[in-house]
Motif scaffolding. Structure first.
Motif, mmCIF file in Angstrom:
data_model
loop_
_atom_site.group_PDB
_atom_site.id
_atom_site.type_symbol
_atom_site.label_atom_id
_atom_site.label_comp_id
_atom_site.label_asym_id
_atom_site.label_seq_id
_atom_site.Cartn_x
_atom_site.Cartn_y
_atom_site.Cartn_z
ATOM 1 N N MET A 185 0.829 -1.200 0.000
ATOM 2 C CA MET A 185 0.000 0.000 0.000
ATOM 3 C C MET A 185 0.864 1.250 0.000
ATOM 4 O O MET A 185 0.574 2.235 -0.703
ATOM 5 N N ARG A 188 2.328 1.952 -3.380
ATOM 6 C CA ARG A 188 1.316 2.464 -4.314
ATOM 7 C C ARG A 188 0.819 3.855 -3.935
ATOM 8 O O ARG A 188 -0.017 4.419 -4.632
ATOM 9 N N SER A 190 -0.951 4.651 -1.264
ATOM 10 C CA SER A 190 -2.238 4.649 -0.565
ATOM 11 C C SER A 190 -2.081 4.527 0.942
ATOM 12 O O SER A 190 -3.041 4.200 1.634
#
Length: 225
Positions: A185, A188, A190
């Motif tokens: 995460m 990426r 996020s």
């Protein structure tokens, strides 16, 4: 006309401060609105849910530990027991590796809290690697025990031992999956600083797993009889 405007201004000045600020009688000031994300305990819904889950896990591990303590002395004549298979130095090193992962987890939470996302990824990966090392050591240990004659159905001691330590190993494995999910995460984009609580919640789970192992190691390995 001038007298009318003067009267309206005077009336507005006499209104309560809440009405003067909001323009609507009985309205609640913005500062008094509560954040719906938090519960009455002051914790977020997600963090409270994790604490409740960990409480249920305490009951589960308590039952497994009680079962082990009740059955650890039930070894038949000629059966393999803890004195025949336990390798305390090896398990001590493996335990130290797992406990060190709690420290790296603290570093991961601290890094994302201050906005250092790169350091957060490094410490998340390090924590997962230490956990994987512990699980690998446990698999090696189980394999060695089995080759020496201690299987799951050998005796009640073997059944209770594998159930307790194996269940804990499964929890560590789940924790590793959670950590690697956070790592992906973060790669990426996020997992920004604003989501630091997510890392903190996973950290609660990881620290719980480490604390449970301290209890297991003490009861199972240090005081086998």
């Amino acid at each position: 006309m001038a007298d009318t405007m003067t009267a309206e201004t005077s009336s507005a000045e006499n209104l309560p401060s809440e009405v003067a600020t909001t323009g609507v009688a009985g309205a609640v000031p913005a500062s008094e609105h509560t954040d719906g994300h938090h519960t009455s305990t002051g914790l977020s819904n997600e963090k409270l849910a994790m604490w409740v889950f960990l409480g249920s896990e305490c009951l589960l591990f308590g039952g497994l530990i009680s079962t082990y303590m009740f059955n650890k002395g039930r070894i038949g004549p000629g059966d393999v027991g803890p004195d025949d298979v336990f390798d305390i130095p090896f398990t001590s090193v493996s335990s130290f590796v797992l406990l060190m992962s709690s420290l790296t987890m603290v570093f991961a939470v601290s890094a994302i809290t201050r906005g250092d996302l790169r350091a957060n990824r490094i410490w998340l990966a390090t924590t997962a690697a230490l956990g994987a090392t512990f699980v690998a050591g446990q698999v090696y240990e189980f394999t060695a025990f089995y080759s020496e004659g201690l299987g799951f159905t050998t005796n009640l001691f073997g059944s209770a031992f594998y159930a307790l330590t194996g269940f804990h190993g499964a929890h560590v494995t789940i924790g590793i999956i959670m950590l690697m999910s956070l790592y992906v995460m973060s790669l990426r984009g996020s997992l920004p600083q604003e989501r630091a609580e997510t890392v903190e919640i996973i950290g609660l789970y990881w620290h719980f797993v480490d604390i449970v192992w301290i209890v297991i190691f003490t009861i199972v390995y240090l005081f086998p009889q």
